[in-house]
Design an enzyme around this catalytic site. Structure first.
Site, short mmCIF file in Angstrom:
data_model
loop_
_atom_site.label_atom_id
_atom_site.label_comp_id
_atom_site.label_asym_id
_atom_site.label_seq_id
_atom_site.Cartn_x
_atom_site.Cartn_y
_atom_site.Cartn_z
N ASP A 52 0.85 -1.19 0.00
CA ASP A 52 0.00 0.00 0.00
C ASP A 52 0.89 1.24 0.00
O ASP A 52 1.58 1.50 0.98
CB ASP A 52 -0.90 0.03 1.25
CG ASP A 52 -1.99 -1.05 1.21
OD1 ASP A 52 -1.80 -2.05 0.51
OD2 ASP A 52 -3.02 -0.87 1.89
N LYS A 83 -7.14 3.07 -3.27
CA LYS A 83 -7.56 3.05 -1.87
C LYS A 83 -7.84 4.46 -1.41
O LYS A 83 -7.15 5.40 -1.81
CB LYS A 83 -6.44 2.40 -1.06
CG LYS A 83 -6.59 2.41 0.44
CD LYS A 83 -5.45 1.62 1.10
CE LYS A 83 -5.38 1.89 2.59
NZ LYS A 83 -4.23 1.22 3.23
N LYS A 130 -10.33 -0.16 -2.48
CA LYS A 130 -10.25 -0.39 -1.03
C LYS A 130 -10.69 0.86 -0.29
O LYS A 130 -10.18 1.95 -0.52
CB LYS A 130 -8.82 -0.77 -0.63
CG LYS A 130 -8.62 -0.89 0.89
CD LYS A 130 -7.26 -1.47 1.25
CE LYS A 130 -6.99 -1.34 2.75
NZ LYS A 130 -5.65 -1.86 3.13
#
Lengths: 307, 281
Positions: A144, A207, A243
């Protein structure tokens, strides 16, 4: 904002980024949040939320023991009930990756690591890609990273784009999730533009947030990103995952996100490969809801583990 | 200006320091003895109860962590607020059929009782706790601690004095409560909520629901995050086997006369903790 274009990484072809209708977007998100989910559907939604969850601990005070206990919880969220599935992944700092790899061995729980000067992204691209390579070397399945908001908001989209490309290369086999930190972008147009930019640069997932600022993931913002994912898939035939993370604490919020994703992208996105919820305290609330469905009476925080 | 528009009060629930309507949207009506409508009152659902317990749980530790003296000061402040709204409470009791003399007396007694318990806040632990003689080089203390979240089925008669007699001894030691009132007594219960909202009582310490006590009782005794229930106010027709569910998390079940005033009522919602402390040099 006028329609802009982003050049696609591999082929050099362009994708269109159309402006966002803010009022309709928020109205649509609000109407999707009114949907009531009961009994068997509720149980299915709660189980799906667990299967799609990235159980997260990103604290300076994290220890190998804390990560190990988080991994135990990830594998068996409710030790008293075999029917409760494992979560998708644990999300941790690079320094903790090998502890997590050890603790999740033999299970299908993935190890996701934040990397690349998380949460600001403000260090040299060399330092950031080295951080990513290190996390991958330690055994992370997913990485991430954060979008370089500083460059993006200053108008240097090209630099933000190229840094994601470089990060993707550093990931190798590992999946790349790009955090847009939507709370810092200022408008839905910017969120849509950043989403398209990250996807065009090769992100496997986009995300919402680092979870380090308040007002992170909201339903309209995720809807905005989901629509970008849908339009990107239409233009390029590439399906990118999504996400939601930051500020998701209750089971009810979680299934609102499931509804938004299902209604916008279709049921093929309602699986851990295409949708994740990043959270730390959400899992306990979902477990309490499941206990309530099983026993018929309300449970309490004394009956789930302390994080 | 020729005529005035009558402005009737909406009787709503009191959860976490706010006055929401029931999530169910339901209401019930309360009439005076002549059968004329006085008010429509929110009819709490099990989900309202769940929210109230959540608020009470969140408020419990901070409330118990305040000094005993500070809790006493806050309770005394509530009594001051009750005193200033005395006539309103008397009128309210009269409207549901209590005669004028009894109403005045009930309100005065209620306020006196509130102050009486407020005074106990920094005294009960000296009386109920102890230093115990043991063989060995130890100090041995027994100290009272609050039980936690208490569900109270409020007595319907006398409505004001009954509720206050159950409520104050529970909160004085650091418990937080969810009260369920029914029928005519709902009017005074909701108005007590308004008094609490304008005193220094932290949100969530007292949560007041109005509705059907028999409906909510199974949810109260079955809720695993409720540590004790006070069923003194329960009506005689209630099926007492409902109470058995309280065993699921070994809930304390208390039933007393509705109109008592005693230190024992404080100890009903206390747990005794015994501590061994080595005597060093």
């Amino acid at each position: 904002m006028p329609t802009s274009t982003i050049t696609f990484r591999e082929t050099g072809s362009s994708i269109k980024v159309t402006p966002v209708d803010e009022v309709s977007l928020e109205a649509r998100a609000a109407s999707l949040a009114t949907r009531s989910i009961k009994t068997t559907s509720k149980r299915a939604a709660l189980n799906l939320a667990i299967r799609c969850m990235d159980l997260t601990t990103l604290e300076g005070a994290d220890t190998p023991e804390k990560v190990a206990s988080l991994c135990q919880k990830a594998k068996r969220p409710d030790p008293s009930n075999h029917d409760v599935p494992s979560v998708a992944a644990v999300c941790i700092y690079p320094e903790m990756v090998h502890h997590a790899v050890e603790a999740t061995e033999g299970s299908n729980v993935k190890v996701a690591s934040v990397a690349g000067a998380f949460p600001s992204g403000l260090s040299t691209i060399e330092a950031r890609t080295a951080d990513i390579s290190d996390a991958v070397k330690r055994g992370a399945d997913e990485i991430d990273i954060v979008l370089n908001r500083s460059a993006f908001l200053a108008g240097d989209e090209q630099r933000a784009f190229e840094e994601i490309v470089a990060s993707k290369d550093a990931c190798g086999e590992a999946h790349l999730k790009v955090i847009l930190e939507v709370g810092e972008l200022g408008s839905y147009d910017k969120i849509r533009q950043a989403s398209m930019l990250a996807m065009a640069a090769g992100a496997d997932f986009i995300k919402t947030s680092t979870g380090k600022i308040p007002q992170a993931s909201t339903l309209p913002r995720v809807l905005c990103m989901a629509e970008a994912v849908r339009d990107f898939a239409q233009q390029t035939n590439i399906s990118v995952g999504i996400k939601a993370a930051g500020g998701i604490r209750t089971a009810k919020q979680a299934w609102h996100y499931l509804v938004v994703i299902g209604e916008t992208l279709g049921t093929e996105w309602l699986c851990p490969e295409m949708f994740r919820i990043g959270a730390s305290s959400l899992l306990n609330d979902v477990l309490l809801q499941l206990k309530r469905l099983d026993s018929g009476s309300y449970s309490g925080p004394d009956y789930v583990t302390v994080d | 200006m020729t005529g005035k528009i009558p402005i009737a009060k909406t009787y709503k629930l009191f959860i976490n320091g706010a006055f929401p309507r029931s999530e169910s949207g339901r209401t019930f009506s309360v009439s005076n003895p002549e059968g004329e409508l006085i008010a429509n009152v929110s009819h709490a659902s099990r989900k309202d109860f769940r929210e109230a317990v959540r608020a009470a749980r969140a408020a419990q530790f901070p409330w118990a962590s305040r000094t005993a003296y500070n809790r006493g000061q806050i309770l005394y402040r509530v009594a001051e607020m009750l005193e200033s709204r005395k006539t309103e409470f008397v009128d309210l009791l009269k409207s549901i059929g209590v005669n004028s003399r009894s109403a005045t007396r009930e309100i005065e007694d209620s306020i006196q009782r509130w102050v009486w318990y407020a005074g106990w806040s920094d005294k009960y632990s000296q009386i109920l706790g102890s230093v115990n003689p043991v063989s060995g080089p130890y100090f041995n203390f027994t100290v009272p601690e609050p039980t936690g979240v208490v569900g109270i089925i409020a007595p319907t008669e006398p409505s004001m004095l009954g509720l206050i007699s159950r409520l104050v001894p529970a909160i004085v030691s650091g418990n937080t409560v969810v009260v369920v009132s029914e029928g005519k007594s709902s009017l005074t219960s909701v108005t007590i909520g308004e008094v609490l909202a304008t005193s220094d009582m932290p949100a969530g310490v007292v949560n007041i629901l109005t509705g059907d006590q028999t409906d909510l009782l199974p949810w109260m005794v079955g809720h695993l995050d409720v540590n004790a229930v006070d069923i003194s106010g329960i009506s005689h027709e209630t099926d007492m086997t409902l109470i058995e569910e309280a065993a699921s998390n070994v809930k304390r079940v208390v039933s007393r006369q509705v109109n008592e005033e005693s230190l024992e009522l404080i100890s009903d919602f206390l747990e005794m903790k015994t501590v061994w402390h080595p005597i060093g040099r």
